[in-house]
Design a protein around this motif. Structure first.
Motif, PDB file in Angstrom:
ATOM      1  N   ALA A 268      46.936 127.239  29.470  1.00 26.63           N
ATOM      2  CA  ALA A 268      48.244 126.623  29.227  1.00 26.63           C
ATOM      3  C   ALA A 268      48.739 125.880  30.465  1.00 26.63           C
ATOM      4  O   ALA A 268      49.268 124.766  30.367  1.00 26.63           O
ATOM      5  N   VAL A 269      48.558 126.488  31.646  1.00 26.97           N
ATOM      6  CA  VAL A 269      48.969 125.856  32.902  1.00 26.97           C
ATOM      7  C   VAL A 269      48.173 124.571  33.126  1.00 26.97           C
ATOM      8  O   VAL A 269      48.720 123.536  33.524  1.00 26.97           O
ATOM      9  N   TYR A 270      46.875 124.635  32.841  1.00 31.81           N
ATOM     10  CA  TYR A 270      46.023 123.457  33.011  1.00 31.81           C
ATOM     11  C   TYR A 270      46.481 122.314  32.086  1.00 31.81           C
ATOM     12  O   TYR A 270      46.602 121.167  32.510  1.00 31.81           O
ATOM     13  N   GLY A 271      46.738 122.656  30.830  1.00 34.19           N
ATOM     14  CA  GLY A 271      47.203 121.642  29.884  1.00 34.19           C
ATOM     15  C   GLY A 271      48.509 121.016  30.326  1.00 34.19           C
ATOM     16  O   GLY A 271      48.698 119.791  30.221  1.00 34.19           O
ATOM     17  N   PHE A 272      49.424 121.836  30.852  1.00 35.90           N
ATOM     18  CA  PHE A 272      50.720 121.325  31.314  1.00 35.90           C
ATOM     19  C   PHE A 272      50.544 120.405  32.524  1.00 35.90           C
ATOM     20  O   PHE A 272      51.185 119.362  32.635  1.00 35.90           O
ATOM     21  N   GLY A 273      49.627 120.767  33.426  1.00 34.72           N
ATOM     22  CA  GLY A 273      49.368 119.939  34.601  1.00 34.72           C
ATOM     23  C   GLY A 273      48.792 118.586  34.222  1.00 34.72           C
ATOM     24  O   GLY A 273      49.201 117.545  34.756  1.00 34.72           O
ATOM     25  N   ALA A 274      47.831 118.585  33.296  1.00 37.29           N
ATOM     26  CA  ALA A 274      47.222 117.329  32.845  1.00 37.29           C
ATOM     27  C   ALA A 274      48.233 116.465  32.107  1.00 37.29           C
ATOM     28  O   ALA A 274      48.254 115.235  32.255  1.00 37.29           O
ATOM     29  N   LEU A 275      49.077 117.101  31.313  1.00 30.71           N
ATOM     30  CA  LEU A 275      50.117 116.377  30.573  1.00 30.71           C
ATOM     31  C   LEU A 275      51.111 115.730  31.544  1.00 30.71           C
ATOM     32  O   LEU A 275      51.523 114.572  31.361  1.00 30.71           O
ATOM     33  N   THR A 276      51.464 116.456  32.602  1.00 26.47           N
ATOM     34  CA  THR A 276      52.376 115.925  33.623  1.00 26.47           C
ATOM     35  C   THR A 276      51.778 114.697  34.294  1.00 26.47           C
ATOM     36  O   THR A 276      52.472 113.701  34.544  1.00 26.47           O
ATOM     37  N   ALA A 277      50.484 114.754  34.580  1.00 31.78           N
ATOM     38  CA  ALA A 277      49.807 113.603  35.190  1.00 31.78           C
ATOM     39  C   ALA A 277      49.857 112.393  34.261  1.00 31.78           C
ATOM     40  O   ALA A 277      50.102 111.263  34.709  1.00 31.78           O
ATOM     41  N   GLY A 278      49.612 112.622  32.977  1.00 28.74           N
ATOM     42  CA  GLY A 278      49.652 111.521  32.021  1.00 28.74           C
ATOM     43  C   GLY A 278      51.003 110.835  31.977  1.00 28.74           C
ATOM     44  O   GLY A 278      51.090 109.611  31.807  1.00 28.74           O
ATOM     45  N   ILE A 279      52.070 111.618  32.197  1.00 28.73           N
ATOM     46  CA  ILE A 279      53.427 111.062  32.151  1.00 28.73           C
ATOM     47  C   ILE A 279      53.737 110.240  33.404  1.00 28.73           C
ATOM     48  O   ILE A 279      54.344 109.163  33.328  1.00 28.73           O
TER      49      ILE A 279
END
Length: 416
Positions: A268-279
């Motif tokens: 979940a943390v990894y997904g949130f980090g990648a999503l933040t980068a995309g933004i």
């Protein structure tokens, strides 16, 4: 970006990508669990992963030629249709077993060979789908949309993966495999229909076979050596992520003595980090430029990989995982934008396949190395190997980046 959101082609591409990611994602999460639960499942799954990596390694250069020679729309439609037909065949097998039980009381189930075929088909689908959709996006959309396009594709990819993981956790223990496969088949056919709606016409130049020989991609790489090396180095965080998918569960259980729930939190943390980068990556690229954005993210990833083994507290470990995810996703978006800007669309399939070919070869070698060191309880050596790979990649990238900008400065001074 608003104009991009209103573009019917963009809407169709994103919808097809989301559906494909969710449907095949659920199946590709379920099949490994079923394989691991079979006799000698851990060993069998490792062998299948290695076998599929080798198959992808051999097939990738030829896939690149097909991407540049064929209509990319037709290629994507063909891949979706093959995926649908394959999955539906196994749906039929599943319902036949149920009917046999109802009629004659004879109960069978999917066998290991069925799981292997489904997993192998799913891997081949990814091997064809993602480089083709990348080439199609470059061909269909204008250059000024590349940054926003790649950022949005990253965001929807991460959201789709997170949704697939959440749905998989709900249905794997409640549904039989044939019902999961029905969902997968439905997403394949829905993605097919969305892709079918995209207005597309293949250029005459790409339809001429004399312009789609494999050597043309290699010629571009040789003539643009610095750019090619820079791009190859930018793939190293992705290779490292593939390896951490193997290392992190072992590290959590053996070194940190964490519960299985910690692995779910890490995902979940990894997904949130990648999503933040995309933004945020588009804003970063606009301020720094695409190449500098790549280097900053590779450096952040190299730093995280170099210190994570020594972080024995879970909160600190999760914080570093967040930054690793951010750096990997940020590198991918910036690299894809850079490739779209620098590589002519007529050869992008072959050039992209060259990088995928090399990275798959590195992954095969690292799988052998990691399997050996972890079997001998020396996981620290595996992290040391990853750290050296990333630090050397970051160092090489900075040398190339500074050399290019010194040349540009010298040229500007000579002109002035």
């Amino acid at each position: 970006m608003k104009a991009l959101y209103k573009d019917r082609r963009f809407q169709a591409v994103v919808a097809a990508n989301v559906l494909s990611s969710i449907g095949s994602g659920i199946t590709m999460l379920a099949i490994p669990l079923l394989l691991v639960a079979s006799p000698d499942g851990n060993k069998l799954f490792g062998m299948i992963m290695l076998m599929m990596t080798v198959i992808s390694f051999v097939a990738t250069p030829y896939i690149g030629v097909l991407i540049d020679r064929m209509s990319r729309k037709k290629m994507l439609l063909t891949v979706e249709l093959i995926g649908f037909i394959t999955v539906m065949l196994f749906v039929i097998v599943g319902f036949i077993t149920v009917m046999l039980f109802v009629i004659v009381g004879f109960m069978t189930d999917y066998s290991t060979i069925h799981y292997i075929i489904l997993y192998g088909t799913g891997n081949l689908y990814y091997t064809f789908f993602y480089p083709t959709i990348f080439a199609l996006n470059q061909e269909v959309f204008s250059k000024d949309a590349f940054q926003s396009l790649n950022s949005i594709m990253e965001i929807q990819g991460q959201l789709s993966s997170m949704l697939a993981g959440a749905l998989a956790s709900l249905v794997i223990t409640r549904w039989s495999l044939q019902w999961i496969l029905i969902v997968d088949a439905a997403t394949y056919i829905a993605a097919f229909l969305f892709l079918l709606s995209i207005p597309y016409k293949q250029s005459r130049e790409r339809s001429d076979k004399k312009h789609t020989a494999m050597k043309e991609g290699l010629t571009f790489i040789k003539e643009n050596r610095s750019v090619s090396i820079f791009l190859l180095l930018s793939f190293m965080p992705f290779i490292a992520v593939m390896m951490t998918n193997y290392l992190f569960p072992i590290y959590l259980t053996q070194e940190l003595n964490a519960s299985p729930a910690a692995y779910g939190i890490e995902s979940a943390v990894y997904g949130f980090g990648a999503l933040t980068a995309g933004i945020f990556i588009v804003s970063i690229m606009k301020r720094t430029g695409t190449e500098l954005a790549i280097m900053l993210n590779i450096s952040l990833f190299a730093l995280g990989i170099s210190i994570i083994f020594f972080m024995k507290l879970l909160p600190i470990y999760f914080s570093i995982v967040f930054f690793l995810a951010f750096a990997n996703a940020g590198t991918r978006v910036a690299r894809n934008t850079f490739m779209m800007q620098k590589i002519p669309n007529i050869i992008v399939g072959r050039v992209d396949s060259f990088f995928r070919f090399i990275t798959l070869g590195i992954r095969i070698l690292m799988i052998f190395f990691f399997t050996y060191v972890t079997a001998n309880n020396r996981i620290g050596l595996a992290f040391l190997g990853l750290s050296l790979l990333l630090l050397s990649s970051a160092g090489g990238g900075w040398i190339l980046y500074k050399r290019k900008h010194r040349k540009q400065s010298a040229l500007l001074k000579s002109v002035l």
